[in-house]
Design an enzyme around this catalytic site. Structure first.
Site, short mmCIF file in Angstrom:
data_model
loop_
_atom_site.label_atom_id
_atom_site.label_comp_id
_atom_site.label_asym_id
_atom_site.label_seq_id
_atom_site.Cartn_x
_atom_site.Cartn_y
_atom_site.Cartn_z
N ASP A 158 0.84 -1.19 0.00
CA ASP A 158 0.00 0.00 0.00
C ASP A 158 0.89 1.25 0.00
O ASP A 158 1.88 1.32 0.70
CB ASP A 158 -0.92 0.00 1.23
CG ASP A 158 -2.08 0.95 1.08
OD1 ASP A 158 -3.22 0.48 0.94
OD2 ASP A 158 -1.85 2.18 1.09
N ILE A 159 0.48 2.24 -0.77
CA ILE A 159 1.27 3.47 -0.90
C ILE A 159 1.25 4.30 0.38
O ILE A 159 2.15 5.11 0.63
CB ILE A 159 0.75 4.30 -2.12
CG1 ILE A 159 1.80 5.29 -2.59
CG2 ILE A 159 -0.56 5.01 -1.79
CD1 ILE A 159 1.46 5.92 -3.94
N ASN A 196 -12.83 -3.27 2.29
CA ASN A 196 -13.75 -2.15 2.48
C ASN A 196 -14.80 -2.17 1.37
O ASN A 196 -14.45 -2.24 0.19
CB ASN A 196 -12.97 -0.82 2.46
CG ASN A 196 -12.14 -0.64 3.70
OD1 ASN A 196 -12.59 -0.96 4.80
ND2 ASN A 196 -10.93 -0.13 3.55
N GLY A 213 -15.38 3.43 3.78
CA GLY A 213 -14.30 4.28 3.28
C GLY A 213 -13.58 3.70 2.08
O GLY A 213 -12.41 4.00 1.86
N GLN A 214 -14.28 2.89 1.29
CA GLN A 214 -13.63 2.35 0.09
C GLN A 214 -13.21 3.50 -0.81
O GLN A 214 -14.04 4.32 -1.22
CB GLN A 214 -14.59 1.41 -0.67
CG GLN A 214 -13.91 0.77 -1.88
CD GLN A 214 -14.81 -0.22 -2.63
OE1 GLN A 214 -15.93 -0.52 -2.21
NE2 GLN A 214 -14.31 -0.73 -3.74
N HIS A 229 -10.23 -5.19 -3.67
CA HIS A 229 -8.89 -5.52 -3.17
C HIS A 229 -9.00 -5.95 -1.71
O HIS A 229 -9.90 -5.53 -0.99
CB HIS A 229 -7.93 -4.34 -3.31
CG HIS A 229 -8.46 -3.06 -2.74
ND1 HIS A 229 -9.39 -2.28 -3.41
CD2 HIS A 229 -8.23 -2.45 -1.57
CE1 HIS A 229 -9.70 -1.24 -2.66
NE2 HIS A 229 -9.01 -1.31 -1.53
N LEU A 230 -8.04 -6.76 -1.32
CA LEU A 230 -7.98 -7.30 0.03
C LEU A 230 -6.74 -6.71 0.71
O LEU A 230 -5.63 -6.84 0.19
CB LEU A 230 -7.89 -8.82 -0.09
CG LEU A 230 -7.85 -9.69 1.13
CD1 LEU A 230 -9.08 -9.48 2.00
CD2 LEU A 230 -7.76 -11.16 0.70
N HIS A 231 -6.94 -6.03 1.86
CA HIS A 231 -5.80 -5.51 2.62
C HIS A 231 -5.25 -6.62 3.51
O HIS A 231 -6.03 -7.35 4.15
CB HIS A 231 -6.24 -4.37 3.54
CG HIS A 231 -6.76 -3.15 2.84
ND1 HIS A 231 -6.03 -1.99 2.73
CD2 HIS A 231 -7.95 -2.89 2.25
CE1 HIS A 231 -6.74 -1.06 2.09
NE2 HIS A 231 -7.93 -1.59 1.79
P1 5GP Z 1 -9.66 1.21 0.17
O1 5GP Z 1 -9.82 2.42 1.04
O2 5GP Z 1 -10.29 1.41 -1.18
O3 5GP Z 1 -10.06 -0.06 0.83
O4 5GP Z 1 -8.11 1.07 -0.05
C1 5GP Z 1 -7.42 1.63 -1.10
C2 5GP Z 1 -5.97 1.57 -0.72
O5 5GP Z 1 -5.19 1.75 -1.88
C3 5GP Z 1 -5.56 2.69 0.26
O6 5GP Z 1 -5.05 2.10 1.45
C4 5GP Z 1 -4.52 3.49 -0.52
O7 5GP Z 1 -3.47 3.94 0.30
C5 5GP Z 1 -4.06 2.51 -1.59
N1 5GP Z 1 -3.65 3.12 -2.83
C6 5GP Z 1 -4.33 4.07 -3.53
N2 5GP Z 1 -3.67 4.39 -4.65
C7 5GP Z 1 -2.55 3.62 -4.65
C8 5GP Z 1 -1.46 3.52 -5.58
O8 5GP Z 1 -1.38 4.19 -6.59
N3 5GP Z 1 -0.49 2.61 -5.26
C9 5GP Z 1 -0.55 1.85 -4.13
N4 5GP Z 1 0.46 1.00 -3.93
N5 5GP Z 1 -1.55 1.93 -3.25
C10 5GP Z 1 -2.55 2.81 -3.51
#
Ligand code: 5GP
Ligand code: ZN
Length: 112
Positions: free
Chosen positions: A29-30, A86, A92-93, A99-101
């Site tokens: 994750d970034i 999410n 907060g998606q 995607h799976l964290h």
């Molecule tokens: P969500 O909130 O949709 O469950 O998670 C999206 C995740 O993707 C966030 O934790 C965010 O930091 C990560 N993310 C968003 N854009 C990028 C990207 O360009 N590269 C990477 N590696 N992670 C990203």
């Protein structure tokens, strides 16, 4: 999906993939919220868990299997880790590509 960041990363940034197969890939994750914060991402553009159809049941279980393998590779399988999906606004998606964290490497805050 040309305007989807995860589709783009899947197609063009193979050097950032910690794991890759024909069905999914894994990146860091970034903006990590734990020392280990990985994203297991299906190659197919499915917008959310809710949008996954019954035919994708095998894909969903594959994502979990790979998450477990990655936790092992990251050496957090014994200390423990959390898997998170999410779904939608209240969760907060932020990226509309399923995607799976995988979170670990520290004591994570309780959910309740
Ligand atoms: P969500 O909130 O949709 O469950 O998670 C999206 C995740 O993707 C966030 O934790 C965010 O930091 C990560 N993310 C968003 N854009 C990028 C990207 O360009 N590269 C990477 N590696 N992670 C990203
Ligand atoms: Zn996508």
């Amino acid at each position: 999906m040309d305007d989807c960041i995860f589709c783009q990363i899947g197609q063009t940034q193979a050097d950032t993939h910690l794991y890759s197969d024909e069905r999914c890939f894994v990146i860091r994750d970034i903006a990590p919220s734990a020392p280990t914060h990985l994203l297991v991402i299906p190659r197919q553009h499915v917008t959310s868990l809710q949008a996954a159809d019954p035919a994708q049941e095998v894909l969903l279980s594959h994502l979990i299997t790979i998450a477990e393998q990655m936790a092992r590779q990251e050496q957090v399988h014994q200390s423990g880790y959390r898997l998170v999906i999410n779904q939608g606004r209240d969760a907060g998606q932020g990226v509309d590509h399923l995607h799976l964290h995988v979170l670990g490497g520290k004591q994570l805050p309780p959910l309740g």
